[in-house]
Design an enzyme around this catalytic site. Structure first.
Site, PDB file in Angstrom:
ATOM      1  N   ASP A  97       0.858  -1.183   0.000  1.00  0.00           N
ATOM      2  CA  ASP A  97       0.000   0.000   0.000  1.00  0.00           C
ATOM      3  C   ASP A  97       0.897   1.237   0.000  1.00  0.00           C
ATOM      4  OD1 ASP A  97       0.972   0.247   2.538  1.00  0.00           O
ATOM      5  OD2 ASP A  97      -0.935  -0.116   3.544  1.00  0.00           O
ATOM      6  N   GLY A 100      -0.757   5.941   2.652  1.00  0.00           N
ATOM      7  CA  GLY A 100      -1.795   6.960   2.802  1.00  0.00           C
ATOM      8  C   GLY A 100      -2.812   6.595   3.869  1.00  0.00           C
ATOM      9  N   ASP A 151      -2.756   8.145  -1.769  1.00  0.00           N
ATOM     10  CA  ASP A 151      -4.091   8.752  -1.828  1.00  0.00           C
ATOM     11  C   ASP A 151      -4.476   9.340  -0.481  1.00  0.00           C
ATOM     12  OD1 ASP A 151      -4.200   6.325  -0.489  1.00  0.00           O
ATOM     13  OD2 ASP A 151      -6.221   5.856  -1.163  1.00  0.00           O
ATOM     14  N   GLY A 237     -11.181   3.491   0.678  1.00  0.00           N
ATOM     15  CA  GLY A 237     -12.095   4.242   1.532  1.00  0.00           C
ATOM     16  C   GLY A 237     -13.386   3.524   1.847  1.00  0.00           C
ATOM     17  N   ASP A 287      -7.708  -7.592   0.325  1.00  0.00           N
ATOM     18  CA  ASP A 287      -6.813  -7.799   1.456  1.00  0.00           C
ATOM     19  C   ASP A 287      -7.600  -7.429   2.692  1.00  0.00           C
ATOM     20  OD1 ASP A 287      -5.649  -5.188   3.052  1.00  0.00           O
ATOM     21  OD2 ASP A 287      -6.457  -4.663   1.092  1.00  0.00           O
ATOM     22  N   CYS A 325     -13.053 -28.376   7.659  1.00  0.00           N
ATOM     23  CA  CYS A 325     -11.761 -27.813   7.245  1.00  0.00           C
ATOM     24  C   CYS A 325     -10.694 -28.899   7.292  1.00  0.00           C
ATOM     25  CB  CYS A 325     -11.385 -26.657   8.175  1.00  0.00           C
ATOM     26  SG  CYS A 325      -9.794 -25.904   7.795  1.00  0.00           S
ATOM     27  N   CYS A 327      -7.370 -28.141   7.092  1.00  0.00           N
ATOM     28  CA  CYS A 327      -6.070 -27.527   7.351  1.00  0.00           C
ATOM     29  C   CYS A 327      -5.351 -28.295   8.466  1.00  0.00           C
ATOM     30  CB  CYS A 327      -6.210 -26.042   7.711  1.00  0.00           C
ATOM     31  SG  CYS A 327      -6.567 -25.695   9.441  1.00  0.00           S
ATOM     32  N   CYS A 330      -6.885 -27.997  11.966  1.00  0.00           N
ATOM     33  CA  CYS A 330      -8.137 -28.737  12.173  1.00  0.00           C
ATOM     34  C   CYS A 330      -7.921 -30.248  12.116  1.00  0.00           C
ATOM     35  CB  CYS A 330      -9.179 -28.295  11.149  1.00  0.00           C
ATOM     36  SG  CYS A 330      -9.821 -26.649  11.529  1.00  0.00           S
ATOM     37  N   HIS A 356      -5.343 -21.297  10.808  1.00  0.00           N
ATOM     38  CA  HIS A 356      -6.659 -21.794  10.376  1.00  0.00           C
ATOM     39  C   HIS A 356      -7.458 -20.709   9.648  1.00  0.00           C
ATOM     40  CE1 HIS A 356     -10.703 -23.273  10.170  1.00  0.00           C
ATOM     41  NE2 HIS A 356     -11.061 -22.131  10.726  1.00  0.00           N
TER      42      HIS A 356
END
Lengths: 393, 393
Positions: A97, A100, A151, A237, A287, A325, A327, A330, A356
């Site tokens: 980023d 800003g 920005d 924003g 994100d 899940c 993963c 889990c 997780h």
């Protein structure tokens, strides 16, 4: 035509407004829609890079914060290491980023002028100055694959007049960002240069559409941004305190008018349901700190909704966080054990919940992409959203 | 003779007093001399179990603290999960201490009587009572592979009279521990029961030799402990503030008199050089918080000595923590990056330093074992110790 671009973006399937594509960067190929874990200070908090690269997560791109990295360790250190990729050892893509938003978040601690923003460092209290030119210079030193323009973000409740002033400042800063960025690319100041996959080797620059909740201003801001011309377009924003309906109003107003053949990035959003609703409206990139930050405060995202690991009801619960899940957390650990770790203040609680949560977000996006490609996105969206209410939290 | 024992211990090579052997437990085979990472509350702080199991570390046994686990999450929770192995998902061996040392560390907050020790919980301030019988009951519920008797630890500077009183109390508590332990094994209260490798499936019980820095009392304590009879013998009450020469005096006095065919465990020790010096005097097992605790405070152990990652001299240093180390942290990350993480207060600093430190301790012990087996231990010891001074810290 043999002009090389810094990124390539190809839409390979659509389902309604939803798009599934491939974004090729100099640090790897990214399937979209994509969720980018937040790695503020050059680390996704609590996770080793091996975990991000593992099959569980397989994150293709993470976000770094220019503001944080600029203040600490500072650009000299990162330049000396040869850029952010080498400094951190992350050889996949970085988006940074512009700083800003962080500076804006400082509120009373900053002073905005036409030239840029003056503020006091949260690290050492020193007076610092961030501007389009400085931000581009810092991001070139970081060598991120995708650079964001500098920005200004208007508050969610800003008046039309205030928003318009801010939006026009953002447009002038975007122009200055573009010029400074192009100059830095010419000077090869970018530490991350790497020709690959028929790309130019340069960084990509994304513009940001502002305008708070004012749809007319959002349209103007989009025009201003597209006029300058960028490799991708972000909506900034949003998710800054406004009503959720305002966010979707803006998305519905703006996204269909955004350039079709460039990536569309909704900044700082959101919950799993927000992601899916935004994908349904044509957004490609996201994100958000939610999976990482909430992981550290004991909140798990699951296919049946949120789960607060602190709750006494899990004291003896041998089930994983999410029975759907697969993963590594889990597959291995019970809610009872995770609750114990959290209650005892053990670091491993943050590590495992963050892992997780990111697995859940990234796996959700895999499901989104597959369903768009197979034309089942509406079904996926309905079933996913239906399941989310199941925990009743 | 078909009596089955809870553990098997076989010495396979010696080099001077140093012994290389194999300790077979119901949760796996452990080569000795061995270092046990400390997993106080059912987690080695900052590390996932996958890391402990990885080739980098390959820890075969970790230590759990009875005091901590008893107070939180409590025995009901761990029993409900089916014992500590299942609760934590660690399927290798656990040794649990008795809680005696932690309670002793509370200082003024505890009150010792013949019956046991009364103290206030650091978790919720409640009044608790720990005794040989309670400690054995808790450790049976934990189901650790190796249980330690409940002992009292005399301060390093304790007088002969005070130490003798404490040592005799420890002997009486050891006897009561043995009786309570045997009863619990008969009742099959032990949650970790598992017949394997021709073992009985029961827990093993180790006795603890006390006596502070008084060599005559240490000899008496050893006799008292051996008279009761245990599966292994530990030396307690060292590395609690006494001079290092006192520690080695005691080790040299006691270790040669300890039963040859049982494991010898030096509790709470120590630095890498301490481990090697104690191995040279015939010790087989160690535990210590140094690699984990110091990892969290920015101190790395390396083949060239200690390294403080906070130091400004590493700001731009692209070298790994230890150029001789092949652990995943040293293969990937620079001192500059680790220093940045530490300075920024990032969890990843603790994770990576802890990982490296344990890799260094465990790899050192691998080197120790190999050199004993090949008859090169004196050379290993000399070269290892010589290198340690190289960083000059």
């Amino acid at each position: 035509m043999n002009q090389l671009f810094p990124i390539k973006f190809e839409i390979q399937a659509t389902d309604g407004e939803a798009r599934a594509g491939v974004l090729t960067t100099r640090h790897g190929v990214i399937e979209t829609p994509v969720f980018m874990p937040v790695g503020t200070a050059g680390t996704v908090k609590g996770l080793r890079f091996e975990a991000l690269e593992s099959e569980d997560l397989d994150a293709k791109i993470i976000l770094g914060n220019t503001y944080h990295l600029w203040l600490r360790p500072g650009i000299d250190v990162i330049k000396s290491a040869g850029g952010l990729h080498r400094f951190t050892s992350w050889d996949r893509a970085f988006l940074t980023d512009s700083g800003g938003f962080q500076v804006w978040s400082l509120g009373a601690l900053r002073k905005i002028s036409e030239e840029g923003t003056e503020f006091r460092s949260h690290v050492d209290g020193s007076l610092r100055f961030l501007s389009p030119e400085v931000s581009m210079e810092v991001q070139a030193a970081l060598g991120s694959d995708i650079v964001m323009v500098f920005d200004e973000c208007a508050p969610g409740e800003a008046s039309h007049e205030e928003t318009e002033r801010s939006m026009n400042l953002t447009a002038r800063w975007a122009k200055r960002s573009r010029i400074a960025f192009d100059q830095l690319q010419t000077e090869r100041a970018d530490t991350g240069r790497r020709e690959s996959e028929g790309l130019s080797g340069a960084q990509a620059l994304f513009g940001i559409v502002q305008g708070a909740g004012h749809r007319d201003l959002r349209r103007v801001s989009l025009e201003q941004t597209v006029d300058i011309g960028f490799d991708g377009y972000a909506i900034g924003g949003l998710s800054v305190g406004e009503e959720k309906s305002v966010m979707f109003d803006v998305i519905e107003e703006i996204v269909p008018k955004m350039p079709k053949h460039a990536p569309r990035y909704l900044m700082g959003v959101g919950t799993p349901e927000d992601l899916i609703e935004a994908v349904a409206r044509g957004v490609d990139m996201f994100d958000c700190v939610l999976p990482t930050r909430n992981g550290r405060t004991g909140q798990a995202f699951t296919s049946r909704g949120k789960l607060n690991i602190k709750n006494a009801q899990w004291t003896n619960d041998s089930r994983p966080l999410d029975e759907s899940c697969r993963c590594s957390v889990c597959r291995r650990h019970s809610r009872a054990y995770l609750r114990h770790l959290y209650t005892a203040g053990e670091m491993l609680a943050s590590i495992l919940l963050t892992h997780h949560n990111l697995a859940f977000f990234l796996d959700t996006m895999r499901g989104v992409r597959q369903s768009i490609r197979s034309g089942d996105f509406p079904t996926f969206r309905r079933e996913f959203t239906g399941r989310l209410g199941a925990n009743g939290e």
